[in-house]
Write a protein that holds these residues in place. Structure first.
Motif, mmCIF file in Angstrom:
data_model
loop_
_atom_site.group_PDB
_atom_site.id
_atom_site.type_symbol
_atom_site.label_atom_id
_atom_site.label_comp_id
_atom_site.label_asym_id
_atom_site.label_seq_id
_atom_site.Cartn_x
_atom_site.Cartn_y
_atom_site.Cartn_z
ATOM 1 N N GLY B 32 0.824 -1.207 0.000
ATOM 2 C CA GLY B 32 0.000 0.000 0.000
ATOM 3 C C GLY B 32 0.857 1.255 0.000
ATOM 4 O O GLY B 32 0.612 2.196 -0.756
ATOM 5 N N ALA B 33 1.883 1.242 0.846
ATOM 6 C CA ALA B 33 2.753 2.414 0.951
ATOM 7 C C ALA B 33 3.495 2.640 -0.358
ATOM 8 O O ALA B 33 3.630 3.771 -0.831
ATOM 9 N N VAL B 40 2.023 9.530 -5.476
ATOM 10 C CA VAL B 40 2.471 10.836 -5.006
ATOM 11 C C VAL B 40 3.625 11.320 -5.875
ATOM 12 O O VAL B 40 3.681 12.483 -6.287
ATOM 13 N N PHE B 41 4.537 10.396 -6.204
ATOM 14 C CA PHE B 41 5.656 10.759 -7.073
ATOM 15 C C PHE B 41 5.139 11.241 -8.423
ATOM 16 O O PHE B 41 5.576 12.262 -8.962
ATOM 17 N N MET B 42 4.148 10.516 -8.944
ATOM 18 C CA MET B 42 3.555 10.880 -10.230
ATOM 19 C C MET B 42 2.973 12.295 -10.155
ATOM 20 O O MET B 42 3.141 13.095 -11.077
ATOM 21 N N ALA B 43 2.328 12.607 -9.034
ATOM 22 C CA ALA B 43 1.711 13.923 -8.878
ATOM 23 C C ALA B 43 2.774 15.004 -8.798
ATOM 24 O O ALA B 43 2.705 16.031 -9.480
ATOM 25 N N LEU B 48 7.565 16.683 -15.155
ATOM 26 C CA LEU B 48 8.764 16.040 -15.695
ATOM 27 C C LEU B 48 8.445 14.769 -16.463
ATOM 28 O O LEU B 48 9.103 14.466 -17.465
ATOM 29 N N ILE B 49 7.461 14.011 -15.980
ATOM 30 C CA ILE B 49 7.204 12.719 -16.645
ATOM 31 C C ILE B 49 6.126 12.791 -17.726
ATOM 32 O O ILE B 49 6.108 11.976 -18.625
ATOM 33 N N ALA B 95 -3.493 13.006 -11.036
ATOM 34 C CA ALA B 95 -3.094 12.544 -9.708
ATOM 35 C C ALA B 95 -2.946 13.722 -8.757
ATOM 36 O O ALA B 95 -3.239 13.620 -7.561
ATOM 37 N N ARG B 96 -2.500 14.870 -9.306
ATOM 38 C CA ARG B 96 -2.309 16.048 -8.456
ATOM 39 C C ARG B 96 -3.621 16.458 -7.802
ATOM 40 O O ARG B 96 -3.702 16.659 -6.588
#
Lengths: 335, 297, 304
Positions: B32-33, B40-43, B48-49, B95-96
């Protein structure tokens, strides 16, 4: 008449995260018809779990091995749980410790008594009710017919334990097990309830196995006494013999301590503690607390027998009874 | 249920270290984490991605098919939407909105609900009666309808959305915290603090609150998951995040009319929501196991 | 049982009253009602006239009391757009929503409770985990999306079921599945933990020691105790469904209360919104009273 209970070679392990713990080892235990047997020991001695094993009510984590468990003439060692369920409540039943939580709060007293009866006996609901009311009256519940319609929370603790006793006798079992049935009651109720249990057992001729840590209870109730320590039976004999002439140093300690503290504080006076079950030593389990312990105690002690009397110690009767008891040794050490 | 391994554990470990050890050994928590962290990284790293600006329209490349369909290309792996915006980029930027709105709505409602529950549980009596009355009123109101009405009345800027969503979610914190603080208020550590003359505020915030934090965090994860779903639902109904912002709920709504021949326009944002919400739920359940293993069922 | 209800009534009344005040406030929040009624082209005189005609020139508390009085007589005002009485508007639209809510509740309970018992009977086994996975999925999946996906699969591709509307029972299959899936997880969880609690209780050990068969142990002894929170949850869920079916109604074009509320919100038809909010709230209060009474009937300890 067959013997209500005869179990032999019973060992019980608990599977815990840390590994297996042997909580009961190679215990033999029997109860005759019309006999009251008290199983005595400190908490952790394995007395309750031994009794639960006899009726297959062990917790999930427990594993049991035995040579034989005979209930009312039926060898139950290899029968299925389902087949065993037919005996349970019918040939053998239990009175548990806590009457406040042992009755189902949402069912009436009558429903619970009748359900136990109808589960095992062919008979109508009306017959079950007649039997229930009769039993309630015999255990001293007044206005029994009205009580049948009441719910557990409407009854006092003493009354509820009487209901539990009636429940245990509903199917005229051969064996009743009492797991500290009076510990949760106040002192005045205790004596009454024990009296009642004893009378009922005598009247019906059942075998009664009473589990207790209270030597006062033992002296009033027992025909025969079985003393357990750290998962083993250490001594066994008639009530008079055990109290008048205890042999095993542990039993002698118990008996010595009993009068000093009336009912239940007695055990505290034996110096030392029950060995941690994970670290059960080879040899005599009691040696760390025994004033007579010597090199031989590191080997398995023999089981000595004199008629109905058995004990598990390197010492014979004479030597053992001449040795200092744990409590007197403690007094000397303090003095 | 007592966990025997704890008792057998090394006694020199602090509760926090024990918690970390249990966390490392808890598969659900770790998964889950990890997935939540991925989102969160995607957001955070969206600019950049993401291959394109999520708002850039290209009317010459409307409804481009995804790469696995005929005519699809790696330039737009998930194709484009009805006005030619790169769908993958919109998904990434989505996602943001989900995480920001979900997190802040859960946080604001946590602050409100925890305070209310703390007051009721600690003071009891009349204060508690008032608290229960407020909670009952909240429970009686049809939250989603009220939220829709409020959004329609006050608009749907980020801040108003967060506040309106918070109105939906504070009650569970209040109930959980109230029950726990009722249990704690007569325990030794509180009585000792009171005997030592600690102020009420100090007892509430320094003695009680730290003991409630684990429970609050568990509720926070569950409510955040729920807030993300509700934000998507509001946006889907056209009363949440406004176009042209990429909210997953809005994307599902926009993709709806094309879903027969471009089903991925609906499926992709739904799967994105589903993945995030499951991850947060699993994370929360795992945290509960780790923080209070005696409650494990 | 009557005593239980009587004891709850003051709080219930207070909550209902508060909800009516909040519902009333909701209407005033929405901006200038007078202008809304009179239209954008109205001059100051017309505005004053409209205000007088609707009682909007009076102080707010008086307006509230007038509104409440009408409400108590079953007069919820008239729709700003259709001019229809709100009460009859709601009456014609409540049917599909009630069917949807009740059917979803029944399905969720009929599946969720047995699953909860099954999970509790086999704690921490594969069965338990599988049920937990289903529960997490149901809880996490956005139901408007799930509804759409099912619509595409079963109505459009397979053509087993109709796409939209509320004319026949078949129209309700997909919406009911969608709603039931989203509320079922709570029933699974509540049942599971209730049965686990009950199965660990002393009275179950007693029943077991009487040789009572396992199945009966669960169904009669444990479930009877574990069902109390399920009853409360059912009442809460039904209240929630009546006010929360907007999304599913809009996905499946079901002409119920949710869609009515939604379209009224979009068109600023506030008397309708207000009435729906107040009615759903009061129904909720009533349902919780009812569940308390049912629980008192099941558990004698609550009868006090």
């Amino acid at each position: 008449m067959s013997q209500p209970l005869r179990m032999s070679g019973v060992s019980i392990d608990l599977k815990l995260t840390g590994g297996r713990v042997a909580v009961v080892r190679d215990v033999d235990l029997s109860v005759g018809a019309g006999e009251i047997v008290c199983l005595v020991g400190e908490s952790g001695s394995g007395k309750t779990i031994t009794a639960l094993a006899a009726v297959r009510l062990l917790p999930r984590v427990a594993g049991m091995r035995s040579r034989s468990v005979v209930i009312d003439g039926t060898e139950t060692r290899d029968i299925t749980d389902k087949a065993f369920g037919a005996l349970l409540g019918d040939r053998v039943s239990i009175v548990f410790q806590n009457p406040m939580s042992s009755l189902n709060p949402v069912l009436t007293i009558g429903e619970q008594l009748c359900e136990a009866y109808l589960t095992h006996k062919r008979g109508s609901r009306a017959e079950a009710e007649v039997r229930a009311i009769d039993l309630l009256e015999r255990v001293g519940v007044s206005a029994a017919a009205d009580r049948m319609r009441q719910f557990p929370h409407q009854l006092s603790g003493g009354l509820r334990q009487r209901v539990m006793i009636a429940l245990a006798f509903m199917c005229e079992p051969a064996l009743v097990i009492g797991d500290e049935p009076t510990t949760a009651l106040d002192v005045t109720m205790q004596a009454q309830t024990l009296r009642l249990l004893k009378d009922l057992a005598r009247d019906t001729g059942i075998g009664l196995l009473l589990i207790t840590h209270d030597l006062g209870v033992v002296s009033r109730m027992a025909d025969r006494v079985v003393v357990m320590y750290a998962g083993r039976v250490v001594e066994e004999g008639t009530c008079e013999e055990i109290f008048a002439h205890p042999i095993h140093p542990y039993t002698r300690g118990l008996v010595d301590c009993a009068p000093a503290h009336a009912s239940n504080g007695g055990f505290l006076s034996i110096p030392g503690e029950v060995p941690a079950l994970t670290a059960t030593p080879v040899g005599c389990d009691f040696r760390s607390r025994c004033p007579s312990a010597h090199a031989d105690c590191h080997r398995e002690p023999p089981i000595r027998e004199e008629g109905a009397r058995r004990w598990r110690c390197v010492m014979d009767r004479k030597t053992a009874q001449a040795a200092p008891t744990p409590a007197s040794a403690a007094l000397e050490a303090e003095g | 249920m007592a966990n025997p391994s704890d008792r057998a554990g090394n006694p020199t470990l602090s509760p926090r270290q024990l918690m970390v050890m249990r966390a490392v050994g808890h598969r659900g928590f770790i998964i889950g984490a990890f997935v939540t962290a991925l989102y969160v990284f995607m957001a955070v790293a969206a600019p950049l991605i993401a291959p394109f600006d999520p708002l850039d329209q290209n009317l010459l490349a409307k409804l481009a098919p995804p790469v696995w369909q005929d005519g699809g290309s790696w330039q737009h792996p998930l194709g484009t939407d009805s006005v030619g915006r790169d769908y993958l980029s919109r998904l990434i930027f989505g996602a943001r909105i989900s995480i920001m709105i979900g997190f802040f709505a859960a946080l604001v409602s946590a602050i409100v609900g925890t305070s209310i529950g703390l007051l009721g549980g600690y003071f009891g009596g009349r204060v508690d009666a008032v608290v229960m009355y407020i909670v009952n009123v909240k429970l009686a109101m049809p939250g989603l309808l009220v939220a829709l009405a409020l959004v329609s009345a006050f608009g749907s800027s980020f801040v108003t959305l967060v506040i309106i969503l918070s109105l939906l979610f504070w009650d569970r914190y209040a109930i959980v915290v109230r029950t726990l603080s009722q249990q704690f208020r007569n325990q030794d550590f509180v009585l000792a603090a009171r005997a030592a003359g600690a102020s009420t505020a100090r007892i509430l915030f320094r003695e009680l609150l730290p003991n409630l934090m684990n429970a609050v965090i568990v509720v926070l994860t569950l409510e955040m998951a729920l807030a993300i779903v509700i934000e998507a639902a509001l946006s889907f109904l056209g009363l949440g995040v406004r176009p042209p912002n990429p909210s997953w709920g809005l994307m599902i709504s926009e993709g709806r009319q094309y879903m027969f021949f471009r089903p991925h326009l609906v499926i992709a944002p739904g799967v994105a929501i589903l993945g995030l919400v499951i991850a947060i739920n699993v994370l929360g359940d795992g945290f509960r196991d780790i923080a209070a293993p005696e409650d494990r069922r | 049982m009557i005593r239980v209800i009587l004891r709850r009534i003051p709080m219930a009344l207070l909550v209902a009253l508060t909800v009516s005040i909040l519902g009333f406030a909701l209407l005033r929040l929405s901006g200038d009602l007078v202008r809304e009624l009179a239209g954008d082209t109205a001059g100051p005189e017309q505005l004053a006239e409209v205000a007088r005609a609707y009682g909007l020139d009076k102080p707010l508390p008086i307006q509230y009391l007038n509104w409440l009085w009408d409400l108590l007589r079953g007069d919820f005002g008239t729709s700003l757009f259709t001019g229809e009485a709100v009460s009859s508007l709601i009456a014609t639209r409540a049917g599909p929503t009630i069917i949807l809510a009740l059917a979803s509740l029944v399905v969720a309970v009929a599946i969720g409770v047995p699953l909860g018992v099954l999970a509790a009977a086999n704690p921490n086994t594969f069965t338990d985990r599988l049920i937990a996975v289903v529960a997490v999925f149901g809880q996490a999946v956005p139901n408007f999306w799930f509804g759409l996906v099912m619509l595409v699969i079963f109505a459009v591709k397979l053509k087993w079921l109709p796409v939209a509307g509320d004319d026949t029972a078949a129209h309700f299959v997909l919406p009911v599945i969608t709603l039931a899936l989203s509320i079922m997880p709570q029933f699974v969880r509540v049942t599971r933990s209730g049965v686990l609690d009950a199965m660990g209780a002393d009275y179950i050990r007693t029943a077991r020691s009487k040789g009572i068969p396992t199945r009966r142990l669960y169904m009669r002894h444990a479930l009877r105790n574990a069902i109390l929170p399920v009853v409360s949850l059912s009442a809460v869920t039904l209240g929630f469904l009546l006010g929360g079916s907007v999304i599913v109604e809009s996905v499946f074009s079901i002409n119920g209360l949710g869609l009515l509320a939604y379209s009224s919100i979009l068109s600023n038809d506030f008397p309708v919104v207000q009435a729906i909010v107040v009615i759903v709230s009061i129904v909720y209060v009533f349902l919780t009273l009812l569940s308390d009474a049912v629980n008192a009937w099941i558990d004698p300890r609550l009868r006090g």
